[in-house]
Motif scaffolding. Structure first.
Motif, PDB file in Angstrom:
ATOM      1  N   GLU A   4      83.459  20.333  87.353  1.00  0.00           N
ATOM      2  CA  GLU A   4      82.631  19.114  87.391  1.00  0.00           C
ATOM      3  C   GLU A   4      81.214  19.440  87.856  1.00  0.00           C
ATOM      4  O   GLU A   4      80.234  18.918  87.315  1.00  0.00           O
ATOM      5  N   ALA A   5      81.094  20.300  88.865  1.00  0.00           N
ATOM      6  CA  ALA A   5      79.767  20.684  89.367  1.00  0.00           C
ATOM      7  C   ALA A   5      79.011  21.509  88.323  1.00  0.00           C
ATOM      8  O   ALA A   5      77.793  21.346  88.149  1.00  0.00           O
ATOM      9  N   LEU A   6      79.717  22.374  87.609  1.00  0.00           N
ATOM     10  CA  LEU A   6      79.086  23.147  86.543  1.00  0.00           C
ATOM     11  C   LEU A   6      78.608  22.228  85.424  1.00  0.00           C
ATOM     12  O   LEU A   6      77.518  22.420  84.875  1.00  0.00           O
ATOM     13  N   ALA A   7      79.400  21.216  85.096  1.00  0.00           N
ATOM     14  CA  ALA A   7      78.986  20.248  84.075  1.00  0.00           C
ATOM     15  C   ALA A   7      77.715  19.521  84.508  1.00  0.00           C
ATOM     16  O   ALA A   7      76.807  19.289  83.697  1.00  0.00           O
ATOM     17  N   LEU A   8      77.641  19.171  85.782  1.00  0.00           N
ATOM     18  CA  LEU A   8      76.437  18.528  86.308  1.00  0.00           C
ATOM     19  C   LEU A   8      75.238  19.453  86.149  1.00  0.00           C
ATOM     20  O   LEU A   8      74.166  19.039  85.684  1.00  0.00           O
ATOM     21  N   LEU A   9      75.416  20.715  86.520  1.00  0.00           N
ATOM     22  CA  LEU A   9      74.336  21.694  86.396  1.00  0.00           C
ATOM     23  C   LEU A   9      73.901  21.857  84.945  1.00  0.00           C
ATOM     24  O   LEU A   9      72.698  21.864  84.653  1.00  0.00           O
ATOM     25  N   GLU A  10      74.842  21.970  84.040  1.00  0.00           N
ATOM     26  CA  GLU A  10      74.501  22.131  82.623  1.00  0.00           C
ATOM     27  C   GLU A  10      73.767  20.892  82.098  1.00  0.00           C
ATOM     28  O   GLU A  10      72.864  21.008  81.264  1.00  0.00           O
ATOM     29  N   GLY A  11      74.143  19.729  82.583  1.00  0.00           N
ATOM     30  CA  GLY A  11      73.426  18.510  82.199  1.00  0.00           C
ATOM     31  C   GLY A  11      71.985  18.520  82.673  1.00  0.00           C
ATOM     32  O   GLY A  11      71.060  18.167  81.930  1.00  0.00           O
ATOM     33  N   PHE A  12      71.775  18.964  83.902  1.00  0.00           N
ATOM     34  CA  PHE A  12      70.413  19.081  84.432  1.00  0.00           C
ATOM     35  C   PHE A  12      69.603  20.104  83.631  1.00  0.00           C
ATOM     36  O   PHE A  12      68.440  19.875  83.305  1.00  0.00           O
ATOM     37  N   LYS A  13      70.212  21.242  83.309  1.00  0.00           N
ATOM     38  CA  LYS A  13      69.516  22.265  82.534  1.00  0.00           C
ATOM     39  C   LYS A  13      69.151  21.745  81.149  1.00  0.00           C
ATOM     40  O   LYS A  13      68.060  22.024  80.628  1.00  0.00           O
ATOM     41  N   PHE A  14      70.070  20.992  80.554  1.00  0.00           N
ATOM     42  CA  PHE A  14      69.788  20.404  79.246  1.00  0.00           C
ATOM     43  C   PHE A  14      68.612  19.445  79.340  1.00  0.00           C
ATOM     44  O   PHE A  14      67.686  19.503  78.526  1.00  0.00           O
ATOM     45  N   ALA A  15      68.634  18.583  80.344  1.00  0.00           N
ATOM     46  CA  ALA A  15      67.542  17.614  80.524  1.00  0.00           C
ATOM     47  C   ALA A  15      66.214  18.332  80.736  1.00  0.00           C
ATOM     48  O   ALA A  15      65.181  17.924  80.188  1.00  0.00           O
ATOM     49  N   GLN A  16      66.241  19.398  81.504  1.00  0.00           N
ATOM     50  CA  GLN A  16      65.030  20.179  81.731  1.00  0.00           C
ATOM     51  C   GLN A  16      64.544  20.794  80.416  1.00  0.00           C
ATOM     52  O   GLN A  16      63.351  20.788  80.125  1.00  0.00           O
ATOM     53  N   GLY A  17      65.475  21.296  79.632  1.00  0.00           N
ATOM     54  CA  GLY A  17      65.132  21.933  78.366  1.00  0.00           C
ATOM     55  C   GLY A  17      64.504  21.005  77.343  1.00  0.00           C
ATOM     56  O   GLY A  17      63.706  21.444  76.515  1.00  0.00           O
ATOM     57  N   VAL A  18      64.864  19.728  77.396  1.00  0.00           N
ATOM     58  CA  VAL A  18      64.277  18.769  76.454  1.00  0.00           C
ATOM     59  C   VAL A  18      63.063  18.067  77.038  1.00  0.00           C
ATOM     60  O   VAL A  18      62.506  17.167  76.432  1.00  0.00           O
ATOM     61  N   GLY A  19      62.663  18.486  78.242  1.00  0.00           N
ATOM     62  CA  GLY A  19      61.446  17.943  78.844  1.00  0.00           C
ATOM     63  C   GLY A  19      61.602  16.597  79.515  1.00  0.00           C
ATOM     64  O   GLY A  19      60.614  15.887  79.708  1.00  0.00           O
ATOM     65  N   ALA A  20      62.814  16.235  79.894  1.00  0.00           N
ATOM     66  CA  ALA A  20      63.026  14.949  80.567  1.00  0.00           C
ATOM     67  C   ALA A  20      62.308  14.952  81.919  1.00  0.00           C
ATOM     68  O   ALA A  20      62.231  15.972  82.598  1.00  0.00           O
ATOM     69  N   ARG A  21      61.783  13.824  82.302  1.00  0.00           N
ATOM     70  CA  ARG A  21      61.116  13.686  83.601  1.00  0.00           C
ATOM     71  C   ARG A  21      61.926  12.802  84.544  1.00  0.00           C
ATOM     72  O   ARG A  21      61.912  12.980  85.742  1.00  0.00           O
TER      73      ARG A  21
END
Length: 123
Positions: free
Chosen positions: A18-35
């Motif tokens: 679950e924590a890894l999924a959270l991290l991957e979600g954050f990395k994805f958001a960062q990769g698409v330029g989410a603020r």
């Protein structure tokens, strides 16, 4: 809306996954330029670890520490707990992820099956 499915080739405890999924979600958001990032998890423990003020000692702690680092890149972050019954989109994507040999992500072109499940989560 965006989504990412990433296979994991390691034996993880549920909380670690679950924590890894959270991290991957954050990395994805960062990769698409989410603020501004809003994440929801049905793991109350992981949400609590993310919001804790001291470094987590749990097995999932290394992933939470990485979440904290990535989250610094955003203007705002909301991480909240939701019940599993309202989180079927995440579970559907996870079910697909275990069948993949590689990561797959979708930006604004999220497949209809994800949109359908996510819409059902709203009700």
């Amino acid at each position: 809306m965006g989504a990412v499915a990433k296979p994991v080739f390691a034996a993880l405890q549920v909380e670690e996954a679950e924590a890894l999924a959270l991290l991957e979600g954050f990395k994805f958001a960062q990769g698409v330029g989410a603020r501004k990032v809003e994440v929801e998890s049905d793991s109350l423990r992981v949400v609590g670890l993310f919001h804790s003020k001291s470094p987590p000692l749990a097995d999932a702690g290394v992933f939470i520490l990485d979440c904290w680092d990535v989250a610094k890149a955003f203007d705002s972050v909301s991480c909240s707990h939701i019940f599993r019954s309202a989180n079927q989109a995440a579970h559907s994507i996870a079910a697909v992820a275990v069948t993949l040999d590689y990561s797959q992500s979708w930006g604004s072109d999220v497949p209809d099956w994800i949109k359908t499940v996510a819409s059902a989560d709203l009700f």
